[in-house]
Motif scaffolding. Structure first.
Motif, PDB file in Angstrom:
ATOM      1  N   UNK B 657      41.832  -6.578  -3.486  1.00 48.50           N
ATOM      2  CA  UNK B 657      42.810  -6.851  -4.479  1.00 48.50           C
ATOM      3  C   UNK B 657      42.549  -6.076  -5.483  1.00 48.50           C
ATOM      4  N   UNK B 658      41.451  -4.993  -5.220  1.00 50.62           N
ATOM      5  CA  UNK B 658      40.998  -3.742  -6.015  1.00 50.62           C
ATOM      6  C   UNK B 658      41.508  -3.104  -5.577  1.00 50.62           C
ATOM      7  N   UNK B 703      40.056  -1.486 -16.228  1.00 49.35           N
ATOM      8  CA  UNK B 703      38.788  -2.227 -16.946  1.00 49.35           C
ATOM      9  C   UNK B 703      37.968  -2.594 -16.398  1.00 49.35           C
ATOM     10  N   UNK B 704      39.035  -3.555 -15.726  1.00 44.28           N
ATOM     11  CA  UNK B 704      38.430  -5.150 -14.807  1.00 44.28           C
ATOM     12  C   UNK B 704      37.866  -4.082 -13.628  1.00 44.28           C
ATOM     13  N   UNK B 705      37.746  -3.135 -13.232  1.00 39.54           N
ATOM     14  CA  UNK B 705      37.347  -2.373 -12.016  1.00 39.54           C
ATOM     15  C   UNK B 705      35.836  -1.612 -12.864  1.00 39.54           C
ATOM     16  N   UNK B 706      35.681  -1.292 -13.737  1.00 37.29           N
ATOM     17  CA  UNK B 706      34.851  -0.670 -14.827  1.00 37.29           C
ATOM     18  C   UNK B 706      33.803  -1.808 -14.888  1.00 37.29           C
ATOM     19  N   UNK B 707      34.484  -2.819 -15.147  1.00 41.17           N
ATOM     20  CA  UNK B 707      33.141  -3.994 -14.869  1.00 41.17           C
ATOM     21  C   UNK B 707      32.748  -4.469 -14.335  1.00 41.17           C
ATOM     22  N   UNK B 708      33.420  -4.180 -12.678  1.00 44.51           N
ATOM     23  CA  UNK B 708      33.574  -4.830 -11.358  1.00 44.51           C
ATOM     24  C   UNK B 708      32.532  -3.908 -11.246  1.00 44.51           C
ATOM     25  N   UNK B 781      32.718  -2.670  -2.652  1.00 47.55           N
ATOM     26  CA  UNK B 781      33.955  -2.118  -4.471  1.00 47.55           C
ATOM     27  C   UNK B 781      33.682  -1.174  -4.616  1.00 47.55           C
ATOM     28  N   UNK B 782      32.280  -0.937  -5.101  1.00 48.12           N
ATOM     29  CA  UNK B 782      31.665  -0.237  -6.712  1.00 48.12           C
ATOM     30  C   UNK B 782      32.398   1.472  -5.709  1.00 48.12           C
ATOM     31  N   UNK B 783      32.525   1.756  -4.209  1.00 50.87           N
ATOM     32  CA  UNK B 783      32.502   3.008  -3.816  1.00 50.87           C
ATOM     33  C   UNK B 783      34.031   2.838  -3.450  1.00 50.87           C
ATOM     34  N   UNK B 784      34.651   1.525  -3.447  1.00 50.29           N
ATOM     35  CA  UNK B 784      36.716   2.287  -3.356  1.00 50.29           C
ATOM     36  C   UNK B 784      36.986   2.011  -4.947  1.00 50.29           C
ATOM     37  N   UNK B 785      35.796   1.145  -5.935  1.00 51.11           N
ATOM     38  CA  UNK B 785      36.754   1.833  -7.528  1.00 51.11           C
ATOM     39  C   UNK B 785      36.642   2.670  -7.608  1.00 51.11           C
ATOM     40  N   UNK B 788      39.514   5.124  -5.874  1.00 48.44           N
ATOM     41  CA  UNK B 788      40.210   5.083  -6.896  1.00 48.44           C
ATOM     42  C   UNK B 788      40.604   5.619  -7.914  1.00 48.44           C
ATOM     43  N   UNK B 789      39.429   5.538  -8.845  1.00 44.39           N
ATOM     44  CA  UNK B 789      39.322   6.755 -10.049  1.00 44.39           C
ATOM     45  C   UNK B 789      39.044   8.184  -9.479  1.00 44.39           C
ATOM     46  N   UNK B 790      39.400   8.145  -8.292  1.00 43.84           N
ATOM     47  CA  UNK B 790      38.921  10.193  -7.656  1.00 43.84           C
ATOM     48  C   UNK B 790      37.912  10.087  -7.817  1.00 43.84           C
TER      49      UNK B 790
END
Lengths: 145, 814
Positions: B657-658, B703-708, B781-785, B788-790
């Motif tokens: 989902x990320x 925001x959600x991804x930052x939280x995650x 997941x952290x890496x993926x986020x 995704x934020x380059x």
């Protein structure tokens, strides 16, 4: 007090059985009717065919993932129908999709519940639904046909 | 004779220097006439006197002739003394007349007395003026007529017959007529006499006549103009007081006196230049010549005076200009010399010239340049002289010279022909151009060096062009190919020979001709094209991709004549790029499919899992302890497996989902951390963890991804804490060039280095499952986020001391 009539729209026999088992542990006496797809569900609600003598349910437990006619379509039909739309309808599904949730509420579902994996949790959810709708909430009087 | 007289007179007034001064010589011609006449008169008088005395016995007439003789002789000597001809002739004529009348009245000489006039009258014409002659003729007639009338009256007796008297008168008349006719012939003399007056006035010079006392007698118009005085104002005044400046007056007087006493006059009959004085007391420069004449036995002096003030001034000017040119010649820094054209010998050189050649002036004068050996190439001199003879001058002749001391230098020379005292001379003016020559030589050398380098460069360029793998060729504005290198042969398949002179269009796909025309428009404007990627056709018809760099070609005047093209075959690169794009596209699609698959799989997996999990639980619930111990254990494992499966699927769902759902908004990281702490309340309480952060930014992110992200990292830090130490977690943030740089550090168990590349892999667990739990998806997941934020994520860790995770986040635009 008459028995509570509940319509479960569910194609998965495992879930049907689980629901039955969960309701068994309930304090409220109820009659569980099952429609195994969307078409049957609509027939049941409209008392068509073999459901001509079926009662009007007090609560509909609706799965979304159904053969023939999908749960969303069934929900749309129920909520579009003047008589049926007052029946509390609960989507009880394995889906956690935001899209499904949003869509369901847009169609005026009464609540959306994801089926828990553990049986205990499932049983708790089913009982909670019963409790909520039949002991806590005031519902309009329905004319029995 | 008359002409002579005029000539004599002319000579008399002339001022030719050659003529020797002195009176005698000047008067000689006239004296000769007087002499002969006087001789005749003397002979006549003596002989007549003797005849009358002794033969005729007429004592009266004898006395008359003696008196006449006396008169003639006296007058002759007076004439010699005074040079007064008028007086002399008058005396002679008087005497003659008296003699004739005496002869007539006395009839003394038998009708021959009339011969007398024939003897003297013609001479008289040359000696005196007309009217004087006529006067005496009339006197003669009158005397004779009076004598005739007295005879008729009976007062006297003329001893001639009337025929003889008539004869006498007739002879006298004829004679008079002869005189008149003769006079006509002698009119020139008269003219001359009037000339003198006219000359006096018409003379271009002032003419002044003074007497021997120095008094002014004559003063012509020019004198009036020159000196300002009118004739009547100065007549009779002393010349010295009128026109001679005070300081010269004494000398004038002395000179005059000396002349009168001794006859010496050094200033006479020549032109001298002296000062004069005009009426307004201004001094004038005048040229003066004085001639003495004897008038009435006294000297007079005729002075011709000419104003030479202007002439003087002009002379001054000439002198000045001579001085100026001389100064110019001598003091000029230009090397000046004058040499004889015929011999080349130096007549004059200036200091600069002599110094330049290390000679003294004296050493150079009288010698030629060849003799002095100052020319590096003496043979050039002949050429220069030829040129002068041809053109009359030479300009900027560049010559190498050698000085006496052997210094070699260059001069640029101008030579002109001038005439000095009737001789052709060369006027040479030269300047030292050694420095310029040396500079020119330097420049020539530099140019040669430059040319050599240019040649080297060209050789280099052409070898580069020839050895380049790139196609390098050129075309005219009309599209004709003019050059073609080896690279072009390889690239396009045409040899230079086959394609040179052909039109460029054979290389260009027809549908791209417009593009070529647009490029050429740019070239015409002087613009170039860099790395333009397009397609071209090879000789074998294959399409190749090329990167073109096109620049305008200009001729030496800067006009654009064509274009040079560097064409690099990028077909392989193009293909690679296209493949890369395709791969990227494929990869994206497959990634998407994979995510879709993961989602669907996890979603659909949940259904049967739920069945398994629910029924095993139901089984445990209803039948635990009712079957045997084995059954209870089996049911336990089945439940455990189902639970783990549930966790895995749930994580997988989260992970997939990320990447699907990202919403960029302004996110306050401090708030995010607050929420994370709330979510993790239980484990924070359990572990007694401390989470420190301050100065957290607001960034643009999901925001959600930052939280995650933060939750995963913090949860991770708490999870891998040391057993005997409460976890302390520090979160920091620094802004770097628009990127946010975060760190999350803990004091946990640390990570072994060898696992550093496995830590971010999904479902990779490094630790004991029983002790730490989890599926190993958190860091994936952290890496993926972060990605995704380059951003990037990495960590530093020391086993047993703690771990710091670092990551950067780009401030994404929504």
């Amino acid at each position: 007090m008459r028995n509570i009539e509940i319509l479960l729209v569910e194609d998965n026999p495992g879930d049907i059985r689980l629901t039955k088992e969960a309701l068994k542990e309930s304090k409220i006496t109820n009659n569980l009717h099952v429609a195994i797809d969307g078409v049957e569900a609509i027939d049941f609600l409209k008392k068509r065919g073999r459901f001509a003598n079926s009662p009007t349910p007090d609560l509909i437990l609706l799965d979304l993932n159904l053969p023939r006619k999908g749960g969303i379509e069934v929900l749309a039909e129920i909520k579009a129908n003047g008589q049926m739309k007052v029946i509390p309808t609960v989507v009880l599904t394995t889906s956690q999709s935001e899209k499904d949730i949003l869509k369901s509420y847009e169609l005026h579902v009464n609540c959306f519940v994801t089926k828990p994996v553990e049986f205990d949790a499932f049983a708790t959810v089913v009982r909670s639904i019963e409790d909520f709708w039949f002991t806590i909430v005031k519902l309009p009087k329905m004319e029995q046909q | 004779m008359p002409d002579n007289g005029i000539q004599e007179n002319t000579r008399f007034v002339g001022r030719k220097k050659k003529e020797k001064p002195g009176v005698k010589k000047v008067l000689q011609p006239r004296l000769a006439i007087i002499n002969s006449f006087t001789l005749i008169a003397v002979v006549y008088c003596i002989s007549s006197s003797i005849l009358f005395f002794s033969v005729v016995g007429n004592y009266f007439l004898s006395a008359v002739h003696l008196l006449a003789l006396l008169s003639v002789v006296t007058n002759y000597f007076v004439l010699l003394r005074t040079k007064n001809f008028k007086r002399a002739t008058n005396v002679i004529l008087t005497t003659g007349t008296v003699v004739v009348v005496s002869l007539f009245t006395t009839g003394g000489w038998e009708n021959t007395g009339y011969l007398w006039p024939f003897a003297y009258l013609p001479y008289a014409f040359f000696l005196t003026e007309r009217h004087t002659v006529m006067h005496w003729v009339v006197a003669l007639f009158s005397g004779c007529i009076l004598a005739v009338l007295l005879h008729i009256a009976g007062a006297i007796t003329i001893p001639y017959s009337p025929v003889a008297i008539a004869n006498f008168f007739a002879a006298l008349l004829v004679f008079t007529m002869c005189i008149l006719l003769f006079q006509k012939a002698t009119v020139k003399r008269e003219e001359f006499l009037s000339y003198t007056g006219a000359l006096l006035e018409a003379a271009p010079d002032a003419v002044i006549v003074i007497n021997d006392q120095g008094q002014i007698l004559k003063w012509n118009d020019k004198a009036e103009i020159l000196f300002g005085w009118k004739e009547h104002e100065v007549a009779g005044r002393l010349l010295s007081s009128v026109i001679i400046p005070l300081r010269y007056r004494e000398a004038h007087k002395k000179g005059l006196k000396r002349f009168l006493e001794t006859g010496e006059g050094p200033v006479l009959n020549k032109t001298i230049e002296i000062k004069g004085l005009n009426k307004s007391n201004k001094e004038l420069d005048v040229a003066l010549s004085i001639s003495p004449v004897i008038v009435k036995e006294k000297y007079q002096f005729i002075g011709f005076v000419r104003d030479i003030t202007e002439q003087k001034k002009a002379e001054e000017k000439v002198k000045e200009s001579e001085h100026m040119f001389s100064t110019l010649f001598h003091s000029s820094p230009v090397l000046n010399a004058i040499s004889e054209a015929s011999t080349g010998k130096y007549i004059e050189v200036n200091d600069a010239f002599a110094r330049f050649f290390d000679f003294t002036k004296e050493e150079m004068l009288g010698k030629s340049s060849i003799e002095l050996n100052i020319l590096s190439r003496p043979e050039e001199r002949e050429l220069i002289i030829k040129k002068i003879q041809q053109d009359g001058f030479v300009r900027d002749a560049e010559t190498q010279t050698i000085s006496k001391n052997g210094k070699t230098r260059w001069v640029s020379t101008n030579i002109d022909i001038i005439n000095l005292n009737g001789k052709d001379c060369f006027l040479t003016a030269a300047i030292d151009i050694t420095a310029r020559k040396e500079a020119e030589e330097e420049i020539r050398k530099m140019n040669m060096e430059l040319e050599r380098r240019v040649e080297e460069k060209q050789t280099l360029y052409s070898s580069i062009v020839n050895s380049s793998d790139d196609a390098i060729f050129s075309r005219t504005l009309d599209g004709i190919i003019t050059s073609w290198n080896h690279g072009a042969e390889k690239s396009f398949g045409y040899s230079a020979k086959e394609i040179t002179g052909k039109h460029i269009s054979i290389l260009i796909p027809p549908q791209l001709m417009n593009e070529e025309n647009e490029i050429m428009e740019k070239i015409r404007k002087g613009e170039g094209v860099d790395h333009y990627e397009t397609e071209r056709i090879r000789k074998d018809g294959k399409i190749i991709y090329v990167s073109l760099t096109i620049s305008p070609l200009r001729d030496s005047l800067g006009n654009i004549t064509g274009a040079s093209k560097i064409s690099r075959d990028i077909t392989e690169r193009k293909i690679a790029e296209e493949e890369k794009i395709k791969y990227t596209h494929d990869l994206e699609r497959s990634n998407k499919e994979l995510e879709q698959f993961a989602y669907i799989a996890s979603h659909d997996l949940q259904e049967p899992l739920r069945m398994v999990g629910s029924y095993v639980q139901l089984l445990e619930k209803r039948y635990k302890g009712k079957l045997d111990a084995d059954a209870d254990e089996f049911i336990h494992f089945a439940i455990d497996g189902a639970n783990r499966m549930k966790q895995l699927i749930s994580d997988l769902l989260n992970y997939s989902r990320t990447s699907r759902e990202t919403q960029i908004t302004e996110v306050d990281i401090a708030k995010v951390l607050g929420d994370v702490k709330k979510n993790l309340t239980t484990s924070i309480m359990e572990s007694n963890a401390k989470i420190n952060h301050n100065g957290m930014p607001v960034i643009k992110a999901d925001r959600t991804q930052m939280m995650q992200l933060f939750q995963n990292l913090i949860a991770n830090a708490i999870k891998f804490r040391k057993e005997d130490e409460a976890p302390v977690i520090n979160v920091k943030a620094i802004n770097e060039n628009g990127h946010w740089f975060f760190s999350v550090s803990d004091n946990g168990i640390g990570i072994e280095k060898e696992y550093s590349d496995k830590i971010f892999v999904i479902f990779k667990r490094l630790n004991d499952k029983a002790k730490y739990g989890g599926t190993g998806i958190g860091l994936a997941i952290a890496k993926k986020i972060v990605e995704r934020h380059r951003g990037k994520i990495w960590f530093e860790s020391e086993l047993g001391k703690g771990t710091t995770f670092f990551f950067t986040l780009k401030n994404l635009q929504s």
